[in-house]
Design a protein around this motif. Structure first.
Motif, PDB file in Angstrom:
ATOM      1  N   PRO A 142       0.812  -1.223   0.000  1.00 14.41           N
ATOM      2  CA  PRO A 142       0.000   0.000   0.000  1.00 14.41           C
ATOM      3  C   PRO A 142       0.840   1.264   0.000  1.00 14.41           C
ATOM      4  N   ASP A 143       2.075   1.181   0.478  1.00 12.59           N
ATOM      5  CA  ASP A 143       2.915   2.375   0.566  1.00 12.59           C
ATOM      6  C   ASP A 143       3.893   2.471  -0.596  1.00 12.59           C
ATOM      7  N   ALA A 144       3.672   1.715  -1.640  1.00  9.93           N
ATOM      8  CA  ALA A 144       4.587   1.716  -2.776  1.00  9.93           C
ATOM      9  C   ALA A 144       4.629   3.089  -3.443  1.00  9.93           C
ATOM     10  N   VAL A 145       5.817   3.469  -3.860  1.00  9.17           N
ATOM     11  CA  VAL A 145       6.013   4.687  -4.638  1.00  9.17           C
ATOM     12  C   VAL A 145       6.249   4.247  -6.078  1.00  9.17           C
ATOM     13  N   VAL A 146       5.349   4.646  -6.991  1.00 13.44           N
ATOM     14  CA  VAL A 146       5.416   4.173  -8.369  1.00 13.44           C
ATOM     15  C   VAL A 146       5.621   5.351  -9.314  1.00 13.44           C
ATOM     16  N   GLU A 180      31.506   4.379 -31.038  1.00 15.97           N
ATOM     17  CA  GLU A 180      31.318   3.385 -32.092  1.00 15.97           C
ATOM     18  C   GLU A 180      30.174   2.421 -31.766  1.00 15.97           C
ATOM     19  N   TYR A 181      29.586   1.847 -32.822  1.00 15.62           N
ATOM     20  CA  TYR A 181      28.535   0.826 -32.715  1.00 15.62           C
ATOM     21  C   TYR A 181      27.361   1.280 -31.843  1.00 15.62           C
ATOM     22  N   ASN A 182      26.996   2.552 -31.985  1.00 16.21           N
ATOM     23  CA  ASN A 182      25.884   3.108 -31.219  1.00 16.21           C
ATOM     24  C   ASN A 182      24.662   3.290 -32.111  1.00 16.21           C
ATOM     25  N   THR A 183      24.400   2.284 -32.963  1.00 18.96           N
ATOM     26  CA  THR A 183      23.369   2.402 -33.984  1.00 18.96           C
ATOM     27  C   THR A 183      22.057   1.703 -33.628  1.00 18.96           C
ATOM     28  N   THR A 184      21.969   1.117 -32.429  1.00 17.74           N
ATOM     29  CA  THR A 184      20.710   0.509 -31.995  1.00 17.74           C
ATOM     30  C   THR A 184      19.886   1.539 -31.225  1.00 17.74           C
ATOM     31  N   ARG A 185      18.725   1.143 -30.703  1.00 15.72           N
ATOM     32  CA  ARG A 185      17.748   2.124 -30.222  1.00 15.72           C
ATOM     33  C   ARG A 185      18.081   2.755 -28.884  1.00 15.72           C
ATOM     34  N   GLY A 186      18.913   2.105 -28.070  1.00 19.23           N
ATOM     35  CA  GLY A 186      19.294   2.700 -26.798  1.00 19.23           C
ATOM     36  C   GLY A 186      18.690   1.995 -25.595  1.00 19.23           C
ATOM     37  N   TRP A 187      18.574   2.733 -24.480  1.00 19.17           N
ATOM     38  CA  TRP A 187      18.133   2.156 -23.206  1.00 19.17           C
ATOM     39  C   TRP A 187      16.814   2.797 -22.803  1.00 19.17           C
ATOM     40  N   PHE A 188      15.802   1.960 -22.552  1.00 18.81           N
ATOM     41  CA  PHE A 188      14.471   2.423 -22.150  1.00 18.81           C
ATOM     42  C   PHE A 188      14.214   2.025 -20.694  1.00 18.81           C
ATOM     43  N   ILE A 189      13.667   2.949 -19.894  1.00 17.45           N
ATOM     44  CA  ILE A 189      13.385   2.707 -18.473  1.00 17.45           C
ATOM     45  C   ILE A 189      11.949   3.113 -18.181  1.00 17.45           C
ATOM     46  N   ASP A 190      11.212   2.244 -17.477  1.00 13.71           N
ATOM     47  CA  ASP A 190       9.804   2.539 -17.190  1.00 13.71           C
ATOM     48  C   ASP A 190       9.397   1.864 -15.882  1.00 13.71           C
ATOM     49  N   ASP A 191       8.288   2.330 -15.322  1.00 13.11           N
ATOM     50  CA  ASP A 191       7.635   1.714 -14.164  1.00 13.11           C
ATOM     51  C   ASP A 191       8.613   1.421 -13.022  1.00 13.11           C
ATOM     52  N   VAL A 192       9.265   2.479 -12.564  1.00 14.50           N
ATOM     53  CA  VAL A 192      10.153   2.356 -11.390  1.00 14.50           C
ATOM     54  C   VAL A 192       9.283   2.337 -10.147  1.00 14.50           C
ATOM     55  N   MET A 193       9.512   1.366  -9.273  1.00 14.09           N
ATOM     56  CA  MET A 193       8.698   1.255  -8.061  1.00 14.09           C
ATOM     57  C   MET A 193       9.589   0.983  -6.853  1.00 14.09           C
ATOM     58  N   THR A 245      17.931  10.942 -12.661  1.00 10.57           N
ATOM     59  CA  THR A 245      17.959  10.985 -11.198  1.00 10.57           C
ATOM     60  C   THR A 245      16.572  11.225 -10.630  1.00 10.57           C
ATOM     61  N   SER A 246      16.217  10.429  -9.623  1.00  8.92           N
ATOM     62  CA  SER A 246      14.901  10.532  -9.003  1.00  8.92           C
ATOM     63  C   SER A 246      14.836  11.692  -8.017  1.00  8.92           C
ATOM     64  N   PRO A 247      13.634  12.093  -7.644  1.00  7.71           N
ATOM     65  CA  PRO A 247      13.503  12.994  -6.491  1.00  7.71           C
ATOM     66  C   PRO A 247      13.833  12.218  -5.214  1.00  7.71           C
ATOM     67  N   VAL A 248      13.844  12.902  -4.083  1.00  2.00           N
ATOM     68  CA  VAL A 248      14.100  12.226  -2.806  1.00  2.00           C
ATOM     69  C   VAL A 248      12.915  11.303  -2.482  1.00  2.00           C
ATOM     70  N   ILE A 249      13.220  10.070  -2.094  1.00  5.71           N
ATOM     71  CA  ILE A 249      12.195   9.075  -1.783  1.00  5.71           C
ATOM     72  C   ILE A 249      12.370   8.630  -0.336  1.00  5.71           C
ATOM     73  N   SER A 250      11.310   8.694   0.436  1.00  3.24           N
ATOM     74  CA  SER A 250      11.368   8.267   1.835  1.00  3.24           C
ATOM     75  C   SER A 250      11.080   6.772   1.937  1.00  3.24           C
ATOM     76  N   LEU A 251      11.955   6.052   2.633  1.00  6.43           N
ATOM     77  CA  LEU A 251      11.756   4.628   2.876  1.00  6.43           C
ATOM     78  C   LEU A 251      11.118   4.368   4.239  1.00  6.43           C
ATOM     79  N   THR A 252      10.691   5.440   4.907  1.00 11.00           N
ATOM     80  CA  THR A 252      10.045   5.286   6.205  1.00 11.00           C
ATOM     81  C   THR A 252       8.766   4.468   6.073  1.00 11.00           C
ATOM     82  N   GLY A 253       8.604   3.476   6.913  1.00 17.87           N
ATOM     83  CA  GLY A 253       7.404   2.652   6.921  1.00 17.87           C
ATOM     84  C   GLY A 253       7.453   1.476   5.969  1.00 17.87           C
ATOM     85  N   LEU A 254       8.508   1.379   5.160  1.00 16.94           N
ATOM     86  CA  LEU A 254       8.630   0.244   4.240  1.00 16.94           C
ATOM     87  C   LEU A 254       9.495  -0.839   4.871  1.00 16.94           C
TER      88      LEU A 254
END
Length: 620
Positions: free
Chosen positions: A465-469, A599-612, A517-526
């Protein structure tokens, strides 16, 4: 064992390039050739007599591709960048691997991979080209072989990630070699094997990629271009044992009857000519010394004249008087006797009679508020051998059994990996509740495994219930991006990507770097906090180049690396890292990417999503 004879093989030549950086090498099983030549000792393998055809090449070939067609073109946006076999040594530095628009099979031509699609290129592997054409010809309408010979491997989005080519090892067991769509090119055109159906702007890749996979299995184009045994090539393509017959030891009736019987029985046949030092005069015959040909049939005409029908694997060049120059021709048996030395009669084509192995270790790796991650070990096409063709994964709110499996909800998943690989499947957008999950394994011939073990999982209902998504749908959610990191939308899903904006790569001409870089995240209560995220790494594998990693800073202190990428991925995968060392503290997360070079940087790259960030949840 058996005796071997030496011949020469002609090829239509040209020239190639240096290949891409080496990636993790796969250890392939030995083929019949490796046992024949003593590279591998296998006393339980029967090695039949065969003839060796060394690679002899002609002058560089020039050819023209027909005008443009409306050929369907494969979306290669999720294509993996796999290691390529080294080209012929003399071609290094002159030509290079490259991509072009095309598809595995031209749906505007025969809509199939046919024997006359095979055209040998600028490499001395006529023994392989003739054998491949012969196998496809023998396969006929049954498609028993070519349905599994080469196939697309797709992601859960239905996009092609790589191609799997099936071969048979020295014991006749199937296995796959995986390749991408990059091929060696001269002036933009395929330098080695190509398809007769290729047109300007739309290539047909099937024969080219089968040859590429064969070179990858054997070690390089140099190895397969130095010649080989046509019977061994047939065995590699079908698993069937071939028989060599010397024409001088056969009667006319025996030649006609043997060839025709093999053709009727859907068995491949290859004929080879004498060497150029044999004294046989080939001048003006339209046939070449040191060469292998596909045999299509033999018979007797109404006037009693015996004949044989052949195909030059060049897809052209034949005796005069045979119509269009497509390499297919007939000749009198008396001429055949004078110009040809031997016949290689292939064995039975492999018939798939065994179903894939059943998954027995399906388990829940992670549960999230509306998602879950499953893992299991990939099974084979035939029990635990060879690569399977697909997964049928089902989800239900009630127990899944063999009887009700088909009525459960189907979930789209990526195609299988090599047997023994650890597979990961992420189930998303799950409503709160308890679910039962099971999977079946499918092969290309329609055979299906039994149902796997069934797992249960519970999502929602107060889980974390206290997840930060951070799903980035409403914006950056206060994440700070530098360098090539930017928020993007892919298929109506927002996420962050490391890549050149407006381009399908991160090739900016210099060493690209960036941070997220994320904002500050509190781990209190987790309790037992952890961070998890979904990502797709369409970058170079390993940690030496294209480094990607995650750092944590607690209470504004120094950054500590807690995770680093080691592999590429063609689909989104879930990663998770415990944060128990930071219980009760305020933390920040920072994803970093450093290409290390330009060199060899011809692919699509790095994708990041749904950090929890949430309390760890034990698998249900």
């Amino acid at each position: 064992m058996t005796s071997s004879r030496w011949l020469g093989c002609l090829a239509l030549v040209a020239v190639l390039p240096a290949c891409k950086p080496e990636q993790a090498e796969v250890e392939y099983p030995p083929g019949l050739t490796e046992v024949r030549t003593g590279q591998v000792v296998a006393d339980d393998v029967y090695v039949p007599e065969d003839v060796y055809i060394p690679g002899i090449v002609l002058a560089p070939e020039q050819y023209t591709i027909p005008g443009e067609s409306s050929l369907q073109k494969t979306d290669v946006s999720e294509m993996q960048d796999l290691s390529d076999p080294a080209m012929l040594t003399k071609h290094n530095g002159t030509y290079s691997y490259g991509a072009a628009d095309g598809d595995l099979i031209d749906l505007n031509a025969e809509k199939d991979f046919m024997f006359d699609d095979v055209r040998q290129g600028s490499i001395g592997d006529c023994y392989f080209a003739a054998a491949l054409s012969a196998v496809l010809y023998a396969d006929g309408e049954s498609q028993a072989v070519r349905d599994g010979m080469i196939r697309e491997v797709k992601s859960s989005n239905g996009l092609v990630t790589r191609y799997a080519v099936r071969f048979y090892d020295a014991w006749g067991r199937p296995f796959e070699v995986e390749v991408d769509h990059q091929i060696v090119r001269r002036d933009g055109k395929s330098l080695y094997m190509r398809s007769s159906d290729t047109v300007v702007g739309a290539e047909e890749w099937a024969p080219t990629l089968v040859e590429k996979a064969y070179a990858k299995w054997k070690g390089s184009y140099e190895i397969i271009g130095a010649g080989g045994w046509p019977g061994d090539a047939m065995h590699a393509l079908t698993g069937g044992t071939a028989t060599l017959r010397w024409i001088s030891n056969m009667s006319d009736a025996s030649i006609v009857d043997s060839v025709h019987a093999n053709v009727v029985a859907h068995k491949p046949v290859v004929a080879h000519t004498f060497s150029d030092t044999s004294g046989v005069d080939y001048t003006g015959s339209g046939v070449y010394a040191n060469h292998a040909y596909t045999v299509m049939d033999a018979g007797t005409r109404e006037n009693g004249e015996k004949y044989i029908k052949l195909r030059n694997p060049w897809g052209m060049t034949e005796p005069a008087g045979n119509g269009a120059d497509d390499g297919i021709f007939e000749m009198k048996l008396s001429d055949f006797r004078r110009l040809y030395q031997g016949l290689t009669l292939g064995g039975n084509l492999a018939v798939d009679t065994q179903a894939p192995g059943a998954v027995t270790d399906l388990e829940v790796l992670e549960v999230r508020p509306d998602a879950a991650v499953l893992t299991f070990t990939a099974k084979g096409d035939d029990a635990n051998v060879g690569m399977a063709a697909g997964y049928d994964l089902r989800l239900s709110s009630s127990m899944i059994t063999n009887d009700n499996f088909s009525s459960a909800t189907a979930v789209a998943v990526a195609d299988p990996s090599m047997p023994g690989t650890q597979e990961t499947v992420t189930l998303t957008n799950l409503a709160a509740g308890t679910y039962y999950v099971a999977v079946k394994v499918e092969d290309e011939s329609g055979k299906v495994s039994s149902v796997s073990n069934v797992v249960t999982l519970t999502v929602g209902g107060g889980t974390n219930p206290d997840a930060v998504v951070y799903d980035f749908e409403s914006g950056t959610q206060d994440w700070a991006a530098t360098g090539l990191f930017a928020r993007v939308t892919e298929q109506n899903d927002a996420m962050f990507r490391f890549g050149d904006v407006g381009q399908d790569n991160y090739d900016v001409g210099s060493r690209p770097v960036g941070t997220l870089t994320s904002p500050v995240i509190s781990l209190t209560g987790l309790e037992s906090p952890m961070v998890s995220w979904e990502h797709l790494a369409a970058v170079e594998a390993g940690t030496e180049y294209d480094r990607a990693w995650l750092e944590v800073s607690a209470q504004g202190g120094p950054w500590t690396t807690v995770w680093e990428k080691t592999e590429q991925s063609s689909v989104f995968v879930v990663e998770s890292v415990p944060l128990t060392a930071y219980v009760g503290q305020n933390v920040q997360l920072r994803f970093q990417f450093d290409a290390v070079d330009g060199e060899y940087n011809t692919t699509r790259g790095w994708f990041i999503d749904d950090v929890m960030v949430a309390s760890q949840v034990a698998p249900q």
